[in-house]
Each structure stands twice: as C-alpha cells, then as structure tokens.
Write an enzyme that holds these catalytic residues in place. Structure first.
Site, PDB file in Angstrom:
ATOM      1  N   ASP A 184     -10.472   5.287  -2.744  1.00 26.10           N
ATOM      2  CA  ASP A 184      -9.276   5.797  -3.211  1.00 26.10           C
ATOM      3  C   ASP A 184     -10.163   6.167  -4.332  1.00 26.10           C
ATOM      4  O   ASP A 184     -10.630   6.542  -5.020  1.00 26.10           O
ATOM      5  CB  ASP A 184      -8.151   4.398  -3.389  1.00 26.10           C
ATOM      6  CG  ASP A 184      -8.497   3.058  -4.620  1.00 26.10           C
ATOM      7  OD1 ASP A 184      -9.913   3.555  -4.436  1.00 26.10           O
ATOM      8  OD2 ASP A 184      -7.654   2.941  -5.373  1.00 26.10           O
ATOM      9  N   CYS A 232     -18.297  -3.470 -19.798  1.00 24.70           N
ATOM     10  CA  CYS A 232     -17.983  -2.742 -18.109  1.00 24.70           C
ATOM     11  C   CYS A 232     -19.983  -3.918 -16.958  1.00 24.70           C
ATOM     12  O   CYS A 232     -20.571  -4.255 -18.118  1.00 24.70           O
ATOM     13  CB  CYS A 232     -19.045  -1.667 -17.706  1.00 24.70           C
ATOM     14  SG  CYS A 232     -19.037  -1.303 -15.645  1.00 24.70           S
ATOM     15  N   CYS A 267     -16.733   1.099 -21.137  1.00 28.18           N
ATOM     16  CA  CYS A 267     -18.057   0.861 -20.598  1.00 28.18           C
ATOM     17  C   CYS A 267     -18.799  -0.283 -21.610  1.00 28.18           C
ATOM     18  O   CYS A 267     -19.587  -1.267 -21.089  1.00 28.18           O
ATOM     19  CB  CYS A 267     -19.033   2.360 -21.197  1.00 28.18           C
ATOM     20  SG  CYS A 267     -18.250   3.260 -20.358  1.00 28.18           S
ATOM     21  N   GLU A 286       1.156  -1.048  -0.211  1.00 27.62           N
ATOM     22  CA  GLU A 286      -0.301   0.250  -0.108  1.00 27.62           C
ATOM     23  C   GLU A 286       0.599   1.206   0.467  1.00 27.62           C
ATOM     24  O   GLU A 286       0.823   2.157  -0.461  1.00 27.62           O
ATOM     25  CB  GLU A 286      -0.785  -0.009   1.290  1.00 27.62           C
ATOM     26  CG  GLU A 286      -1.851  -0.818   1.254  1.00 27.62           C
ATOM     27  CD  GLU A 286      -2.829  -1.279  -0.019  1.00 27.62           C
ATOM     28  OE1 GLU A 286      -2.612  -0.033  -0.523  1.00 27.62           O
ATOM     29  OE2 GLU A 286      -3.346  -1.732  -0.183  1.00 27.62           O
ATOM     30  N   CYS A 310     -27.051  -0.545 -14.989  1.00 29.70           N
ATOM     31  CA  CYS A 310     -28.043   0.142 -14.344  1.00 29.70           C
ATOM     32  C   CYS A 310     -26.468   1.643 -13.709  1.00 29.70           C
ATOM     33  O   CYS A 310     -26.507   1.840 -12.257  1.00 29.70           O
ATOM     34  CB  CYS A 310     -27.695  -0.389 -12.284  1.00 29.70           C
ATOM     35  SG  CYS A 310     -25.610  -1.215 -12.026  1.00 29.70           S
ATOM     36  N   CYS A 330     -13.000   1.393 -16.075  1.00 29.12           N
ATOM     37  CA  CYS A 330     -14.360   2.293 -15.142  1.00 29.12           C
ATOM     38  C   CYS A 330     -12.696   3.287 -15.240  1.00 29.12           C
ATOM     39  O   CYS A 330     -12.759   3.901 -13.674  1.00 29.12           O
ATOM     40  CB  CYS A 330     -14.511   2.178 -14.099  1.00 29.12           C
ATOM     41  SG  CYS A 330     -15.707   3.798 -14.041  1.00 29.12           S
ATOM     42  N   TYR A 390      -6.844   6.331   3.757  1.00 28.04           N
ATOM     43  CA  TYR A 390      -7.449   5.567   2.541  1.00 28.04           C
ATOM     44  C   TYR A 390      -6.338   3.891   2.858  1.00 28.04           C
ATOM     45  O   TYR A 390      -6.566   3.366   3.596  1.00 28.04           O
ATOM     46  CB  TYR A 390      -6.182   5.752   1.078  1.00 28.04           C
ATOM     47  CG  TYR A 390      -5.865   4.708   0.383  1.00 28.04           C
ATOM     48  CD1 TYR A 390      -7.357   3.999  -0.312  1.00 28.04           C
ATOM     49  CD2 TYR A 390      -4.711   3.909   0.298  1.00 28.04           C
ATOM     50  CE1 TYR A 390      -7.025   2.401  -0.753  1.00 28.04           C
ATOM     51  CE2 TYR A 390      -4.460   3.000  -0.396  1.00 28.04           C
ATOM     52  CZ  TYR A 390      -5.451   2.054  -1.164  1.00 28.04           C
ATOM     53  OH  TYR A 390      -5.636   0.755  -1.353  1.00 28.04           O
TER      54      TYR A 390
END
Length: 299
Positions: free
Chosen positions: A146, A211, A208, A45, A216, A201, A128
């Site tokens: 994030d 996706c 898209c 991280e 929705c 995304c 985060y």
DNA sequence: GACACGTGGCA
DNA sequence: TTGCCAAGTGT
C-alpha cells in the site's frame, strides 16, 4: 573499513526489527482483535481505501453489527449499503462492497475467499485489497503493498524521500524481497511496515527520532535528500468541482427514502448545467436511479 | 497510464 | 486560508 551488509541480511534485520517494534507498539484497532473474521477484515479494507482510520472505525462497527455476514448484506438492496456508508466518501465503494457480498454469497457459499485470484475477481477488490485479505484474514504469505509500504521502502531501502510512481511488478518485488520466509513472520511484517508508514514514517514530518529502523535507514544515511523524481499529479481543487456537486446530491439522496425531485436537487447548487452533469454521472455509476417524480438511491 | 472519484483533519 | 494527504480501484 565499511562493510555493506548483503541485501538478504539487511532484509532479515529490517523485518525482525520492525516485527518486534510492531508487537510492542501496534495500535489497538478493531480489525486486529482476535477472531475479527474475514468478512470484517474485508469490510474494513474497503472502508480504508483512501479514508483515514479514525473516520472508518465507527462506520465499520455499525456495519458489522447490522450485516455480520456477506449473505446478510447481499440480502438488502444496494441503497441500504449506500446509506450505511454515510459520509465516508467515494460512495461507489459501498456499491462495490454490496456487489462483492452478492458474489461471495452466490459463488463462494457465503465464505470470503482466501485465494488472491478469487479475491481479485470480486468487484472493488484490486491488488492491494486482495493481498491484504489473504494476508490479514487468512495469514497467507503474500507481499501486501500500500502507500505506507511504498513510502517506507522508498526511504529505508532506496534512500529516496518519496516513492517513485506506483509500479505493480516492481513494488511487489521490492516488498517480496523483504518478506520473511516464515508464514507467521510474513503476515506480521506486512502489518508492521504499513503501521510504521502510518504512524512514524509519515508523508509529512516523519518522526525519524523514534523510528525503530533509523540506524539502517538509507534515506537517513544519505542525509535525507529531497525527492527529485516525478511528482504525484496534484489533486484537483474540490471546491466547485463535479465531485463536490456529486457529493451534495448523494447526501440529499441518502437523507430520505422517498424520491428526490428535480426542484429539490436544483436548490443544491447554483450551476444548473453542472448539476445535471453530476446527476447524470451518478446515474451512469449506478449510485442514483430515475424514479417516479425524481431520483432515488439504487433499490 | 493518466484521470476521476468524497470527505474532512491538519499544518 | 489553502494545499496536502488518507490501508485504492476501475476506466
């Protein structure tokens, strides 16, 4: 007649769909392997803060082979951490990770804490990273926010092309509203929404057509409107910047175990005043120290 | 809250 | 070539 699903129903649908997609499509990344360990997660991280996955992986594996525990890192001088950081960028993160290792060793018996507030108290860990470690290393139920999460929520839920400027409370609430109640599903969802933002995304040219939640997606339903809110402050030009000069000096300091002389530093950049300013800022940051005949990394 | 902070890949 | 962007944090 159109029926708008209630918010909780939509949240449950989004999380279930994304989790199923993630289980089937997650990238095979080192920190997702079974038994990777809280220390490995924490190191990953730190390295992933503003640095792409592909550049992190080799440095992470070297790092953990050399320092498999917080105590092993705490036992060496910070200079070694900065060298091992290599050219990952933002070398202060190496210093912070070393400091965190010392704190974990001294205050937590060498065990990476699982409590968000304990994690937040460690150097270099913010909102985060604290939640990411608690969620990904320990499986605890916390909203992890994030840049990927923020972008997916902005699009799929709010119908905007880009997120508004970060707002701690609002962002945590928005993610909290989507987070499944089940501890296990929540941990999965935190990773799933980040993964969607990272590989589907994306900021530029989102995919898209593949996706899993396109049906929705509020942004899609709205006809993909352009973002009209406050623009991110544009990153300043790197060429010729103090950041570039600091980077040149750090590369020189990393390259040797002896003291780097003023004469050697002078060859790195033509503008002497800017060079001195950069060096002074590195000293102020603890990334360089004055030594016999010049400068070195912090021992 | 805006800003500084590295580095490199990609369009 | 140039600008954008990448699992943020501290001041």
């Amino acid at each position: 007649m159109n029926v708008t699903p209630s918010a909780p129903v939509k949240a449950a649908s989004v999380s279930a769909t994304l989790n199923a997609w993630f289980v089937a499509n997650a990238r095979d990344l080192p920190w997702r392997r079974d038994g990777f360990g809280a220390w490995g997660i924490l190191v990953s991280e730190f390295m992933l803060q503003q640095t792409p996955v592909n550049r992190v992986i080799p440095r992470l594996e070297e790092w953990l082979a050399r320092w498999p525990t917080p105590a092993s890192l705490a036992a060496v001088p910070p200079s070694e951490a900065v060298r091992a950081w290599s050219s990952l960028g933002y070398p202060r993160r190496a210093l912070w990770l070393h400091a965190a290792a010392v704190q974990i060793t001294q205050l937590h018996g060498g065990v990476v804490p699982s409590d968000v507030d304990d994690l937040l108290a460690l150097t270099g860990i913010g909102d985060y990273t604290a939640r990411a470690v608690a969620a990904f290393a320990y499986g605890h139920r916390h909203p992890v926010v994030d840049t990927n999460t923020r972008r997916v929520i902005a699009r799929a839920i709010a119908g905007a092309g880009e997120p508004s400027p970060p707002n701690r409370g609002r962002d945590l609430d928005a993610m909290g509203a989507l987070l499944p109640q089940s501890v296990h599903e929540a941990a999965l969802f935190n990773a799933a929404i980040m993964e969607l933002g990272a590989v589907v995304c994306t900021s530029r040219s989102p995919k898209c057509e593949v996706c899993p939640i396109r049906k929705c997606c509020a942004w899609r339903a709205a006809g993909y409107p352009e973002y009209t809110g406050i623009r991110k402050t544009v990153q300043k030009k790197f060429e010729g910047s103090d950041r570039q000069v600091r980077g040149l000096i750090m590369a020189e300091l990393r390259s040797t175990h002896r003291s780097v002389t003023e004469a050697e530093i002078a060859t790195l950049w033509p503008d002497a005043a800017q060079l001195q300013r950069a060096l002074a800022s590195l000293v102020a940051d603890g990334l360089a120290i004055s030594a016999e005949g010049g400068h070195t990394l912090p021992e």
